[in-house]
Design a protein around this motif. Sequence first.
Motif, PDB file in Angstrom:
ATOM      1  N   SER A  49       4.718 -10.792   5.122  1.00  0.00           N
ATOM      2  CA  SER A  49       5.617  -9.646   4.928  1.00  0.00           C
ATOM      3  C   SER A  49       4.824  -8.352   4.825  1.00  0.00           C
ATOM      4  O   SER A  49       3.839  -8.278   4.084  1.00  0.00           O
ATOM      5  CB  SER A  49       6.421  -9.807   3.639  1.00  0.00           C
ATOM      6  OG  SER A  49       7.284 -10.906   3.743  1.00  0.00           O
ATOM      7  N   VAL A  50       5.272  -7.334   5.556  1.00  0.00           N
ATOM      8  CA  VAL A  50       4.645  -6.020   5.479  1.00  0.00           C
ATOM      9  C   VAL A  50       5.119  -5.354   4.194  1.00  0.00           C
ATOM     10  O   VAL A  50       6.322  -5.179   3.974  1.00  0.00           O
ATOM     11  CB  VAL A  50       4.999  -5.158   6.707  1.00  0.00           C
ATOM     12  CG1 VAL A  50       4.452  -3.748   6.554  1.00  0.00           C
ATOM     13  CG2 VAL A  50       4.468  -5.803   7.979  1.00  0.00           C
ATOM     14  N   LEU A  51       4.164  -4.997   3.338  1.00  0.00           N
ATOM     15  CA  LEU A  51       4.484  -4.343   2.066  1.00  0.00           C
ATOM     16  C   LEU A  51       4.417  -2.833   2.167  1.00  0.00           C
ATOM     17  O   LEU A  51       5.082  -2.123   1.413  1.00  0.00           O
ATOM     18  CB  LEU A  51       3.510  -4.802   0.976  1.00  0.00           C
ATOM     19  CG  LEU A  51       3.367  -6.299   0.752  1.00  0.00           C
ATOM     20  CD1 LEU A  51       2.342  -6.568  -0.342  1.00  0.00           C
ATOM     21  CD2 LEU A  51       4.707  -6.925   0.410  1.00  0.00           C
ATOM     22  N   GLY A  52       3.572  -2.326   3.065  1.00  0.00           N
ATOM     23  CA  GLY A  52       3.396  -0.889   3.196  1.00  0.00           C
ATOM     24  C   GLY A  52       2.307  -0.593   4.197  1.00  0.00           C
ATOM     25  O   GLY A  52       1.770  -1.498   4.839  1.00  0.00           O
ATOM     26  N   GLY A  53       1.984   0.685   4.301  1.00  0.00           N
ATOM     27  CA  GLY A  53       0.970   1.071   5.267  1.00  0.00           C
ATOM     28  C   GLY A  53       0.423   2.451   4.997  1.00  0.00           C
ATOM     29  O   GLY A  53       0.875   3.168   4.097  1.00  0.00           O
ATOM     30  N   VAL A  54      -0.564   2.810   5.800  1.00  0.00           N
ATOM     31  CA  VAL A  54      -1.226   4.104   5.684  1.00  0.00           C
ATOM     32  C   VAL A  54      -1.829   4.443   7.043  1.00  0.00           C
ATOM     33  O   VAL A  54      -2.140   3.551   7.832  1.00  0.00           O
ATOM     34  CB  VAL A  54      -2.323   4.073   4.586  1.00  0.00           C
ATOM     35  CG1 VAL A  54      -3.480   3.160   4.965  1.00  0.00           C
ATOM     36  CG2 VAL A  54      -2.805   5.461   4.223  1.00  0.00           C
ATOM     37  N   THR A  55      -1.996   5.728   7.287  1.00  0.00           N
ATOM     38  CA  THR A  55      -2.668   6.176   8.501  1.00  0.00           C
ATOM     39  C   THR A  55      -4.035   6.705   8.108  1.00  0.00           C
ATOM     40  O   THR A  55      -4.141   7.580   7.244  1.00  0.00           O
ATOM     41  CB  THR A  55      -1.845   7.267   9.218  1.00  0.00           C
ATOM     42  OG1 THR A  55      -0.565   6.717   9.557  1.00  0.00           O
ATOM     43  CG2 THR A  55      -2.534   7.743  10.482  1.00  0.00           C
ATOM     44  N   PHE A  56      -5.072   6.161   8.727  1.00  0.00           N
ATOM     45  CA  PHE A  56      -6.449   6.589   8.489  1.00  0.00           C
ATOM     46  C   PHE A  56      -6.905   7.384   9.705  1.00  0.00           C
ATOM     47  O   PHE A  56      -6.878   6.880  10.830  1.00  0.00           O
ATOM     48  CB  PHE A  56      -7.356   5.375   8.264  1.00  0.00           C
ATOM     49  CG  PHE A  56      -8.809   5.747   8.172  1.00  0.00           C
ATOM     50  CD1 PHE A  56      -9.295   6.433   7.067  1.00  0.00           C
ATOM     51  CD2 PHE A  56      -9.682   5.435   9.193  1.00  0.00           C
ATOM     52  CE1 PHE A  56     -10.630   6.801   6.983  1.00  0.00           C
ATOM     53  CE2 PHE A  56     -11.023   5.781   9.116  1.00  0.00           C
ATOM     54  CZ  PHE A  56     -11.499   6.468   8.010  1.00  0.00           C
ATOM     55  N   VAL A  57      -7.305   8.627   9.467  1.00  0.00           N
ATOM     56  CA  VAL A  57      -7.764   9.518  10.527  1.00  0.00           C
ATOM     57  C   VAL A  57      -9.277   9.678  10.356  1.00  0.00           C
ATOM     58  O   VAL A  57      -9.722  10.363   9.433  1.00  0.00           O
ATOM     59  CB  VAL A  57      -7.058  10.888  10.448  1.00  0.00           C
ATOM     60  CG1 VAL A  57      -7.465  11.768  11.620  1.00  0.00           C
ATOM     61  CG2 VAL A  57      -5.545  10.720  10.401  1.00  0.00           C
ATOM     62  N   GLU A  77       7.986  -0.744  13.973  1.00  0.00           N
ATOM     63  CA  GLU A  77       9.337  -0.335  13.570  1.00  0.00           C
ATOM     64  C   GLU A  77       9.553  -0.591  12.078  1.00  0.00           C
ATOM     65  O   GLU A  77      10.074   0.264  11.357  1.00  0.00           O
ATOM     66  CB  GLU A  77      10.385  -1.068  14.400  1.00  0.00           C
ATOM     67  CG  GLU A  77      11.798  -0.591  14.098  1.00  0.00           C
ATOM     68  CD  GLU A  77      12.834  -1.242  15.008  1.00  0.00           C
ATOM     69  OE1 GLU A  77      14.022  -1.158  14.649  1.00  0.00           O
ATOM     70  OE2 GLU A  77      12.475  -1.835  16.042  1.00  0.00           O
ATOM     71  N   GLU A  78       9.144  -1.771  11.612  1.00  0.00           N
ATOM     72  CA  GLU A  78       9.307  -2.102  10.196  1.00  0.00           C
ATOM     73  C   GLU A  78       8.507  -1.144   9.305  1.00  0.00           C
ATOM     74  O   GLU A  78       9.015  -0.644   8.300  1.00  0.00           O
ATOM     75  CB  GLU A  78       8.865  -3.542   9.943  1.00  0.00           C
ATOM     76  CG  GLU A  78       9.023  -3.981   8.497  1.00  0.00           C
ATOM     77  CD  GLU A  78       8.586  -5.411   8.261  1.00  0.00           C
ATOM     78  OE1 GLU A  78       8.835  -5.908   7.141  1.00  0.00           O
ATOM     79  OE2 GLU A  78       8.012  -6.049   9.168  1.00  0.00           O
ATOM     80  N   LEU A  79       7.254  -0.874   9.679  1.00  0.00           N
ATOM     81  CA  LEU A  79       6.439   0.040   8.883  1.00  0.00           C
ATOM     82  C   LEU A  79       7.025   1.453   8.919  1.00  0.00           C
ATOM     83  O   LEU A  79       7.033   2.144   7.900  1.00  0.00           O
ATOM     84  CB  LEU A  79       4.987   0.053   9.361  1.00  0.00           C
ATOM     85  CG  LEU A  79       4.082   1.009   8.586  1.00  0.00           C
ATOM     86  CD1 LEU A  79       4.072   0.700   7.094  1.00  0.00           C
ATOM     87  CD2 LEU A  79       2.674   0.984   9.167  1.00  0.00           C
ATOM     88  N   GLY A  80       7.524   1.867  10.063  1.00  0.00           N
ATOM     89  CA  GLY A  80       8.154   3.185  10.151  1.00  0.00           C
ATOM     90  C   GLY A  80       9.326   3.305   9.196  1.00  0.00           C
ATOM     91  O   GLY A  80       9.509   4.326   8.530  1.00  0.00           O
ATOM     92  N   GLU A  81      10.115   2.253   9.112  1.00  0.00           N
ATOM     93  CA  GLU A  81      11.272   2.275   8.211  1.00  0.00           C
ATOM     94  C   GLU A  81      10.830   2.232   6.751  1.00  0.00           C
ATOM     95  O   GLU A  81      11.393   2.929   5.902  1.00  0.00           O
ATOM     96  CB  GLU A  81      12.224   1.130   8.533  1.00  0.00           C
ATOM     97  CG  GLU A  81      13.606   1.314   7.962  1.00  0.00           C
ATOM     98  CD  GLU A  81      14.277   2.631   8.353  1.00  0.00           C
ATOM     99  OE1 GLU A  81      15.023   3.176   7.505  1.00  0.00           O
ATOM    100  OE2 GLU A  81      14.076   3.142   9.471  1.00  0.00           O
ATOM    101  N   ILE A  82       9.811   1.436   6.431  1.00  0.00           N
ATOM    102  CA  ILE A  82       9.276   1.419   5.056  1.00  0.00           C
ATOM    103  C   ILE A  82       8.804   2.817   4.675  1.00  0.00           C
ATOM    104  O   ILE A  82       9.097   3.305   3.577  1.00  0.00           O
ATOM    105  CB  ILE A  82       8.113   0.407   4.930  1.00  0.00           C
ATOM    106  CG1 ILE A  82       8.655  -1.023   4.953  1.00  0.00           C
ATOM    107  CG2 ILE A  82       7.307   0.659   3.648  1.00  0.00           C
ATOM    108  CD1 ILE A  82       7.572  -2.100   5.074  1.00  0.00           C
ATOM    109  N   THR A  83       8.092   3.467   5.576  1.00  0.00           N
ATOM    110  CA  THR A  83       7.567   4.808   5.296  1.00  0.00           C
ATOM    111  C   THR A  83       8.705   5.805   5.121  1.00  0.00           C
ATOM    112  O   THR A  83       8.735   6.565   4.149  1.00  0.00           O
ATOM    113  CB  THR A  83       6.612   5.246   6.422  1.00  0.00           C
ATOM    114  OG1 THR A  83       5.616   4.236   6.611  1.00  0.00           O
ATOM    115  CG2 THR A  83       5.936   6.564   6.074  1.00  0.00           C
ATOM    116  N   ALA A  84       9.648   5.803   6.035  1.00  0.00           N
ATOM    117  CA  ALA A  84      10.782   6.726   5.946  1.00  0.00           C
ATOM    118  C   ALA A  84      11.563   6.509   4.652  1.00  0.00           C
ATOM    119  O   ALA A  84      11.903   7.466   3.945  1.00  0.00           O
ATOM    120  CB  ALA A  84      11.685   6.567   7.161  1.00  0.00           C
TER     121      ALA A  84
END
Length: 168
Positions: free
Chosen positions: A62-70, A14-21
Amino acid sequence: MDIVIRAAEPGEYEELGEITAQAYLRDGLLDFGESDAYLGELRDVAKRAAAAEVLVAVERGSVLGGVTFVPGGGPMADIAGPGEAEIRMLAVARAARGRGAGEALVRACVDRARAVEGCARIVLSTQRTMHSAHRIYERLGFARTPGRDWNPLPHLDDITLLTYELTL
Protein backbone atom coordinates in the motif's frame (compact mmCIF):
# COMPACT_ATOMS: atom_id res chain seq x y z
CA MET A 1 6.23 -1.78 10.59
CA ASP A 2 8.20 -2.30 7.40
CA ILE A 3 7.96 0.88 5.36
CA VAL A 4 9.90 0.72 2.11
CA ILE A 5 10.98 3.90 0.33
CA ARG A 6 11.49 3.54 -3.40
CA ALA A 7 10.91 5.28 -6.71
CA ALA A 8 7.26 5.63 -7.60
CA GLU A 9 6.10 3.36 -10.39
CA PRO A 10 3.86 4.70 -13.18
CA GLY A 11 0.99 2.52 -11.98
CA GLU A 12 1.12 4.37 -8.63
CA TYR A 13 1.12 7.91 -10.02
CA GLU A 14 -2.64 8.38 -9.90
CA GLU A 15 -2.91 7.04 -6.34
CA LEU A 16 0.00 9.16 -5.11
CA GLY A 17 -1.44 12.22 -6.85
CA GLU A 18 -4.71 11.73 -5.02
CA ILE A 19 -2.95 11.15 -1.66
CA THR A 20 -1.02 14.39 -2.19
CA ALA A 21 -4.07 16.39 -3.26
CA GLN A 22 -6.18 15.07 -0.38
CA ALA A 23 -3.43 15.78 2.16
CA TYR A 24 -3.33 19.41 1.07
CA LEU A 25 -7.12 19.74 0.81
CA ARG A 26 -7.99 18.08 4.12
CA ASP A 27 -5.30 20.01 5.97
CA GLY A 28 -6.76 23.28 4.64
CA LEU A 29 -3.63 24.16 2.69
CA LEU A 30 -5.38 25.19 -0.52
CA ASP A 31 -7.59 27.96 0.78
CA PHE A 32 -6.23 30.61 -1.57
CA GLY A 33 -7.59 31.84 -4.87
CA GLU A 34 -5.57 29.71 -7.29
CA SER A 35 -5.92 26.43 -5.44
CA ASP A 36 -7.46 24.62 -8.41
CA ALA A 37 -4.34 25.16 -10.52
CA TYR A 38 -2.06 23.96 -7.74
CA LEU A 39 -4.34 21.01 -7.05
CA GLY A 40 -3.69 19.92 -10.63
CA GLU A 41 0.06 20.18 -10.01
CA LEU A 42 -0.25 18.08 -6.86
CA ARG A 43 -2.12 15.38 -8.77
CA ASP A 44 0.24 15.36 -11.78
CA VAL A 45 2.82 12.87 -10.52
CA ALA A 46 3.83 11.90 -14.07
CA LYS A 47 4.90 15.49 -14.76
CA ARG A 48 6.95 15.57 -11.55
CA ALA A 49 8.51 12.18 -12.28
CA ALA A 50 9.60 13.39 -15.72
CA ALA A 51 11.53 16.31 -14.19
CA ALA A 52 12.64 14.99 -10.78
CA GLU A 53 12.63 11.86 -8.62
CA VAL A 54 9.32 10.90 -7.05
CA LEU A 55 9.62 8.58 -4.07
CA VAL A 56 6.88 6.59 -2.36
CA ALA A 57 6.55 5.08 1.08
CA VAL A 58 5.01 1.62 0.74
CA GLU A 59 3.94 -0.82 3.40
CA ARG A 60 2.62 -4.29 2.51
CA GLY A 61 1.92 -3.13 -1.04
CA SER A 62 0.00 0.00 0.00
CA VAL A 63 1.22 3.47 -0.91
CA LEU A 64 1.30 5.54 2.28
CA GLY A 65 2.66 8.77 0.82
CA GLY A 66 5.32 10.32 -1.30
CA VAL A 67 7.72 13.16 -1.94
CA THR A 68 9.44 14.79 -4.88
CA PHE A 69 13.23 14.99 -4.68
CA VAL A 70 14.84 17.58 -6.96
CA PRO A 71 18.58 16.84 -7.13
CA GLY A 72 19.44 20.17 -8.76
CA GLY A 73 17.85 22.97 -10.72
CA GLY A 74 15.29 22.48 -13.42
CA PRO A 75 11.56 22.98 -13.71
CA MET A 76 10.72 21.36 -10.37
CA ALA A 77 13.07 23.52 -8.27
CA ASP A 78 11.40 26.40 -6.44
CA ILE A 79 14.26 27.72 -4.31
CA ALA A 80 17.28 25.45 -4.85
CA GLY A 81 20.37 27.21 -6.10
CA PRO A 82 23.71 25.84 -7.24
CA GLY A 83 24.92 23.05 -4.96
CA GLU A 84 21.46 22.50 -3.50
CA ALA A 85 18.85 19.75 -3.76
CA GLU A 86 15.20 20.38 -2.92
CA ILE A 87 12.32 18.50 -1.31
CA ARG A 88 8.84 19.19 -2.68
CA MET A 89 5.28 18.02 -2.09
CA LEU A 90 5.77 15.74 0.91
CA ALA A 91 2.43 14.09 1.68
CA VAL A 92 1.24 11.12 3.71
CA ALA A 93 -2.27 9.68 3.60
CA ARG A 94 -4.27 10.68 6.67
CA ALA A 95 -4.78 7.04 7.72
CA ALA A 96 -1.01 6.42 7.59
CA ARG A 97 0.12 9.43 9.60
CA GLY A 98 2.10 9.09 12.79
CA ARG A 99 3.73 5.83 11.68
CA GLY A 100 7.03 7.21 10.37
CA ALA A 101 6.35 7.37 6.64
CA GLY A 102 6.91 11.13 6.39
CA GLU A 103 10.18 10.98 8.27
CA ALA A 104 11.34 7.99 6.21
CA LEU A 105 10.63 9.92 3.00
CA VAL A 106 12.59 12.96 4.20
CA ARG A 107 15.49 10.74 5.33
CA ALA A 108 15.55 9.13 1.87
CA CYS A 109 15.78 12.58 0.27
CA VAL A 110 18.66 13.53 2.58
CA ASP A 111 20.46 10.31 1.65
CA ARG A 112 19.95 11.03 -2.04
CA ALA A 113 21.20 14.59 -1.64
CA ARG A 114 24.36 13.32 0.04
CA ALA A 115 24.95 11.09 -3.00
CA VAL A 116 24.67 14.00 -5.48
CA GLU A 117 28.15 15.20 -6.41
CA GLY A 118 28.68 18.82 -5.40
CA CYS A 119 25.49 19.01 -3.34
CA ALA A 120 26.16 20.95 -0.14
CA ARG A 121 22.59 21.54 1.10
CA ILE A 122 19.05 20.33 0.85
CA VAL A 123 16.32 22.97 0.97
CA LEU A 124 12.54 23.04 1.15
CA SER A 125 9.53 25.32 1.43
CA THR A 126 6.59 24.67 3.73
CA GLN A 127 3.41 26.38 4.76
CA ARG A 128 3.11 27.92 8.22
CA THR A 129 0.43 25.44 9.29
CA MET A 130 2.36 22.26 8.38
CA HIS A 131 3.42 21.75 11.99
CA SER A 132 3.90 17.97 11.77
CA ALA A 133 6.24 18.40 8.82
CA HIS A 134 8.14 21.16 10.66
CA ARG A 135 8.73 18.77 13.56
CA ILE A 136 10.14 16.15 11.17
CA TYR A 137 12.47 18.67 9.52
CA GLU A 138 13.72 20.01 12.85
CA ARG A 139 14.19 16.53 14.31
CA LEU A 140 16.38 15.66 11.29
CA GLY A 141 18.55 18.76 11.73
CA PHE A 142 17.01 21.17 9.25
CA ALA A 143 17.21 24.83 10.27
CA ARG A 144 14.80 27.64 9.42
CA THR A 145 16.09 30.13 6.85
CA PRO A 146 13.76 33.13 7.20
CA GLY A 147 15.79 35.15 4.71
CA ARG A 148 14.69 32.74 1.98
CA ASP A 149 10.97 32.74 2.84
CA TRP A 150 8.95 33.57 -0.26
CA ASN A 151 5.49 34.04 -1.69
CA PRO A 152 4.53 31.88 -4.69
CA LEU A 153 1.51 34.14 -5.35
CA PRO A 154 2.78 37.70 -4.82
CA HIS A 155 -0.67 39.19 -5.45
CA LEU A 156 -1.88 37.39 -2.30
CA ASP A 157 -0.09 38.83 0.71
CA ASP A 158 -0.82 36.05 3.19
CA ILE A 159 0.81 33.10 1.35
CA THR A 160 4.39 33.28 2.56
CA LEU A 161 6.16 29.94 2.51
CA LEU A 162 8.67 29.19 5.25
CA THR A 163 12.00 27.70 4.23
CA TYR A 164 14.38 25.24 5.82
CA GLU A 165 17.79 23.91 4.88
CA LEU A 166 20.09 21.13 5.97
CA THR A 167 23.80 21.47 5.37
CA LEU A 168 25.17 18.11 4.30
